[in-house]
Every structure is written in structure tokens, then in C-alpha cells.
Design a protein around this motif. Structure first.
Motif, PDB file in Angstrom:
ATOM      1  N   PRO A 139       0.810  -1.230   0.000  1.00 15.22           N
ATOM      2  CA  PRO A 139       0.000   0.000   0.000  1.00 15.22           C
ATOM      3  C   PRO A 139       0.840   1.275   0.000  1.00 15.22           C
ATOM      4  O   PRO A 139       0.407   2.308  -0.508  1.00 15.22           O
ATOM      5  CB  PRO A 139      -0.806  -0.119   1.302  1.00 15.22           C
ATOM      6  N   GLU A 140       2.034   1.189   0.568  1.00 16.98           N
ATOM      7  CA  GLU A 140       2.883   2.383   0.657  1.00 16.98           C
ATOM      8  C   GLU A 140       3.409   2.829  -0.710  1.00 16.98           C
ATOM      9  O   GLU A 140       3.935   3.933  -0.858  1.00 16.98           O
ATOM     10  CB  GLU A 140       4.064   2.128   1.609  1.00 16.98           C
ATOM     11  N   LEU A 141       3.266   1.958  -1.716  1.00 19.89           N
ATOM     12  CA  LEU A 141       3.782   2.280  -3.050  1.00 19.89           C
ATOM     13  C   LEU A 141       2.681   2.747  -4.007  1.00 19.89           C
ATOM     14  O   LEU A 141       2.912   2.848  -5.209  1.00 19.89           O
ATOM     15  CB  LEU A 141       4.485   1.058  -3.651  1.00 19.89           C
ATOM     16  N   ILE A 142       1.512   3.035  -3.469  1.00 17.71           N
ATOM     17  CA  ILE A 142       0.389   3.443  -4.327  1.00 17.71           C
ATOM     18  C   ILE A 142       0.724   4.718  -5.101  1.00 17.71           C
ATOM     19  O   ILE A 142       0.446   4.826  -6.296  1.00 17.71           O
ATOM     20  CB  ILE A 142      -0.892   3.650  -3.482  1.00 17.71           C
ATOM     21  N   LEU A 143       1.337   5.686  -4.416  1.00 14.98           N
ATOM     22  CA  LEU A 143       1.696   6.940  -5.085  1.00 14.98           C
ATOM     23  C   LEU A 143       2.691   6.686  -6.214  1.00 14.98           C
ATOM     24  O   LEU A 143       2.561   7.249  -7.310  1.00 14.98           O
ATOM     25  CB  LEU A 143       2.282   7.923  -4.072  1.00 14.98           C
ATOM     26  N   LEU A 144       3.672   5.825  -5.936  1.00 13.44           N
ATOM     27  CA  LEU A 144       4.646   5.488  -6.975  1.00 13.44           C
ATOM     28  C   LEU A 144       3.976   4.788  -8.154  1.00 13.44           C
ATOM     29  O   LEU A 144       4.344   5.006  -9.314  1.00 13.44           O
ATOM     30  CB  LEU A 144       5.746   4.588  -6.392  1.00 13.44           C
ATOM     31  N   MET A 145       2.987   3.959  -7.868  1.00 18.01           N
ATOM     32  CA  MET A 145       2.260   3.266  -8.926  1.00 18.01           C
ATOM     33  C   MET A 145       1.505   4.267  -9.806  1.00 18.01           C
ATOM     34  O   MET A 145       1.468   4.129 -11.033  1.00 18.01           O
ATOM     35  CB  MET A 145       1.279   2.263  -8.322  1.00 18.01           C
ATOM     36  N   LEU A 146       0.916   5.266  -9.179  1.00 16.50           N
ATOM     37  CA  LEU A 146       0.190   6.289  -9.939  1.00 16.50           C
ATOM     38  C   LEU A 146       1.144   7.073 -10.834  1.00 16.50           C
ATOM     39  O   LEU A 146       0.834   7.357 -12.002  1.00 16.50           O
ATOM     40  CB  LEU A 146      -0.538   7.237  -8.977  1.00 16.50           C
ATOM     41  N   ILE A 147       2.300   7.417 -10.279  1.00 19.96           N
ATOM     42  CA  ILE A 147       3.315   8.133 -11.062  1.00 19.96           C
ATOM     43  C   ILE A 147       3.790   7.259 -12.225  1.00 19.96           C
ATOM     44  O   ILE A 147       3.956   7.734 -13.354  1.00 19.96           O
ATOM     45  CB  ILE A 147       4.504   8.538 -10.169  1.00 19.96           C
ATOM     46  N   LEU A 148       3.988   5.985 -11.931  1.00 24.50           N
ATOM     47  CA  LEU A 148       4.447   5.054 -12.961  1.00 24.50           C
ATOM     48  C   LEU A 148       3.407   4.902 -14.069  1.00 24.50           C
ATOM     49  O   LEU A 148       3.749   4.842 -15.252  1.00 24.50           O
ATOM     50  CB  LEU A 148       4.754   3.693 -12.339  1.00 24.50           C
ATOM     51  N   ASN A 149       2.135   4.861 -13.694  1.00 22.02           N
ATOM     52  CA  ASN A 149       1.070   4.761 -14.698  1.00 22.02           C
ATOM     53  C   ASN A 149       1.066   5.978 -15.622  1.00 22.02           C
ATOM     54  O   ASN A 149       0.888   5.849 -16.838  1.00 22.02           O
ATOM     55  CB  ASN A 149      -0.293   4.618 -14.017  1.00 22.02           C
ATOM     56  N   ALA A 150       1.261   7.148 -15.025  1.00 24.52           N
ATOM     57  CA  ALA A 150       1.326   8.373 -15.830  1.00 24.52           C
ATOM     58  C   ALA A 150       2.537   8.337 -16.756  1.00 24.52           C
ATOM     59  O   ALA A 150       2.459   8.735 -17.928  1.00 24.52           O
ATOM     60  CB  ALA A 150       1.390   9.594 -14.918  1.00 24.52           C
ATOM     61  N   LEU A 151       3.652   7.838 -16.227  1.00 20.04           N
ATOM     62  CA  LEU A 151       4.873   7.720 -17.029  1.00 20.04           C
ATOM     63  C   LEU A 151       4.670   6.743 -18.187  1.00 20.04           C
ATOM     64  O   LEU A 151       5.142   6.985 -19.306  1.00 20.04           O
ATOM     65  CB  LEU A 151       6.026   7.251 -16.144  1.00 20.04           C
ATOM     66  N   MET A 152       3.954   5.664 -17.924  1.00 24.02           N
ATOM     67  CA  MET A 152       3.681   4.676 -18.969  1.00 24.02           C
ATOM     68  C   MET A 152       2.877   5.290 -20.107  1.00 24.02           C
ATOM     69  O   MET A 152       3.127   5.011 -21.284  1.00 24.02           O
ATOM     70  CB  MET A 152       2.927   3.478 -18.381  1.00 24.02           C
ATOM     71  N   VAL A 153       1.921   6.141 -19.761  1.00 24.33           N
ATOM     72  CA  VAL A 153       1.103   6.797 -20.787  1.00 24.33           C
ATOM     73  C   VAL A 153       1.975   7.672 -21.681  1.00 24.33           C
ATOM     74  O   VAL A 153       1.889   7.614 -22.916  1.00 24.33           O
ATOM     75  CB  VAL A 153      -0.015   7.643 -20.135  1.00 24.33           C
ATOM     76  N   VAL A 154       2.838   8.473 -21.050  1.00 27.52           N
ATOM     77  CA  VAL A 154       3.707   9.381 -21.809  1.00 27.52           C
ATOM     78  C   VAL A 154       4.668   8.590 -22.699  1.00 27.52           C
ATOM     79  O   VAL A 154       4.843   8.900 -23.888  1.00 27.52           O
ATOM     80  CB  VAL A 154       4.499  10.305 -20.861  1.00 27.52           C
TER      81      VAL A 154
END
Length: 243
Positions: free
Chosen positions: A44-59
């Protein structure tokens, strides 16, 4: 261009130049690897990193998607490939490409909501707008790209529809078969849809195969786009001027 010729040409470009696509595919693969690592080892502590990673994947997907389109276009036209220059050009085109993708999606979704048939018509009409915004020298941003695409297809909707559908469908079926075979080998035939680990492995395999075959998927519609342009221009030059 016949459907068989389209498939043959796409495979030829992809297979002969496969090594040239390895670096772009590798760049696209990096965030996917990180994503699956987070799923395996994260919490759960990596949720923010996952969101950032998802945005990075889109770009990255947008960026490398444009790179692959430009590469395929140059390979189709037997032009030299300068990857560094293509990376730079592609990065600058992300905003306009993203805008056209949003507009195209909205139009198609609107058509599908009204009735299925208008949605299908719109898919074919506006299916080349992304190529117009990336590959055309004149300004084809936003609505202009959609108009360019529709004009390209006009009068040839049926032929274009089948040439978009059948090569992609054939390759999609091949991909499904390959994914099934690889998954069967890895799991020993003991598929368990409720198993988190199995689902993760199968998703990883699917993502990897899809990424590797992305240039081939794109090549079919890219070749068709160029063929539509060539035949449109040819028809224009062969048509006597109206008095």
C-alpha cells in the motif's frame, strides 16, 4: 493494394528491420517491468509510486508509439533512420498526437453510443487521423487531422474497412494462440483464473508479446495509409480537369 499484399509488406518491413525496433520496444518495456515488480513486491505504501508510474507509462507509450510510426513510414519509403532525430521529433508531437487521439476517441464513442453502425463508420473515417498529425508536413492538428483522414477514406470506405480489420484480426488471433501456448507451457496446463501469480504471469507474457509485435500491428494500417494517399493522388492526377 490487396489484403494479402498488405500483410506480406507489413511482415517484410517488420521482419527485415526487427533489430531496429528493439531499442524503442525496450524503452516501452521498462515501465512495464517496474509495474510488474511493484505488483509483486510492493504494498500500500507504493500506491503513489504506482500512480506516477502509470502516468509515465502513458507518456512513454505515446512517445514511442509516435517513434514507431515515423520509423515504419521511413522504412516503407526506403528512407534512412536516424533514431535520435526521430526521438526528438516524436517527443515534440506528443501534445498534438494526444489531442487527436482524444478527439478521435470522443467522436467514435459518440457514434457507438448513438448506434453501433455510426461508430464503426467513424472508426474507419477517422482511423488515420493519428498518422496525419504525425506524418504530414502541413499543419494537420486537431479537427484538421480528422478531416484529412475522412477525406482519404471517402469513396473507399468498404475496401478500407476490410483492409483495416482482417490483417489486425489475423495477427490478433496469432497473438492469442501464442499467449495460450506459452501460458500452457509455463503453468503445465493447470490454468487457475483465481491464482494471482498465474494471472500476473499471463498478463506479463501478454504485455511482452504485444510490445514485441506492436510495430507489426502498426505497419498494416501505416502501409494502408500510404497506399490510400498514393492512390488518391494518382486518381487526382489522372482525372481530367473539369471545364
Amino acid at each position: 493494394m490487396s489484403i494479402s499484399a498488405l500483410i506480406k509488406k507489413g511482415w517484410e518491413i517488420y521482419s527485415i528491420n526487427f533489430q531496429k525496433f528493439l531499442v524503442p520496444i525496450g524503452i516501452m518495456l521498462i515501465p512495464y517491468i517496474l509495474y510488474f515488480l511493484f505488483l509483486i513486491f510492493g504494498g500500500p505504501e507504493l500506491i503513489l509510486l504506482m500512480l506516477i508510474l502509470n502516468a509515465l507509462m502513458v507518456v512513454i507509450n505515446l512517445w514511442i508509439g509516435i517513434v514507431i510510426i515515423i520509423m515504419l513510414d521511413k522504412l516503407y519509403k526506403n528512407q534512412p533512420i536516424d533514431l535520435n532525430k526521430i526521438y526528438e521529433i516524436a517527443f515534440k508531437k506528443i501534445p498534438s498526437y494526444f489531442l487527436v487521439a482524444i478527439l478521435t476517441a470522443l467522436v467514435i464513442i459518440g457514434g457507438l453510443i448513438l448506434l453501433i453502425i455510426p461508430g464503426i463508420i467513424f472508426i474507419v473515417w477517422y482511423g488515420f487521423a493519428n498518422y496525419a498529425v504525425i506524418l504530414e508536413e502541413k499543419d494537420n492538428k486537431g479537427i484538421a487531422a480528422l478531416k484529412f483522414s475522412k477525406n482519404l477514406v471517402q469513396g473507399r470506405w468498404g475496401a478500407t474497412f476490410w483492409r483495416l480489420l482482417l490483417p489486425a484480426l489475423a495477427l490478433y488471433l496469432v497473438v492469442l494462440i501464442v499467449i495460450f501456448i506459452v501460458s500452457y507451457i509455463i503453468t503445465g496446463g493447470n490454468f487457475n483464473l483465481e491464482s494471482y501469480n498465474q494471472s500476473l504471469i499471463i498478463n506479463a507474457i501478454s504485455s511482452l508479446i504485444t510490445l514485441i509485435l506492436t510495430p507489426l500491428f502498426v505497419s498494416f494500417s501505416l502501409i494502408l495509409y500510404n497506399n490510400l494517399k498514393e492512390t488518391k493522388e494518382q486518381a487526382r492526377t489522372e482525372t481530367p480537369a473539369q471545364i
